[in-house]
Write a protein that holds these residues in place. Structure first.
Motif: not given
Length: 132
Positions: A38-43, A49-53, A108-109, A121-123
């Protein structure tokens, strides 16, 4: 016959120790691994903004895999002579290796080149455990 019963009783106690150790190590490994990922992909994660169930199911499956591997490791090693001296350190090393594989596998990104949009970076973001 009394000595055989005594050995069985001590063995059952030792089994509960390495099962508890596997439970604790698997839980700590998944919690620490998820924190590092989560720290690596934080951005990237803050952009959605939608929670992932399905995130809980993915985390549970990673925990089950780690717990099962640690149980098998404990079951195999506990039958060897003098396993009380090295069983828990070996299980700890196995847990560390599994967490390292999990975090490394998540990556990581990629560094952005000049002119790339910030979301580029998120792709390459992996789907597990973010999308299940």
């Amino acid at each position: 016959m009394g000595s055989v019963e005594g050995r069985r009783a001590r063995g059952c106690g030792w089994v509960s120790v390495w099962v508890l150790a596997a439970l604790v190590l698997a839980t700590a490994g998944v919690v620490c691994g998820n924190a590092w990922v989560d720290e690596a992909w934080h951005w990237c994660l803050t952009q959605d903004h939608e929670p992932d169930p399905t995130l809980a199911a993915a985390t549970r499956s990673a925990w089950v895999v780690m717990f099962a591997v640690l149980l098998v490791c404990g079951a195999v090693l506990s039958r060897l002579p003098r396993s009380r001296w090295y069983l828990l350190p070996v299980m700890f090393v196995v847990a560390v290796v599994l967490v390292w594989l999990y975090v490394t596998g998540m990556g990581s990104p990629a560094p952005l080149r000049p002119g790339d949009p910030e979301e580029a970076a998120c792709w390459t973001m992996p789907t597990f455990p973010f999308l299940g």
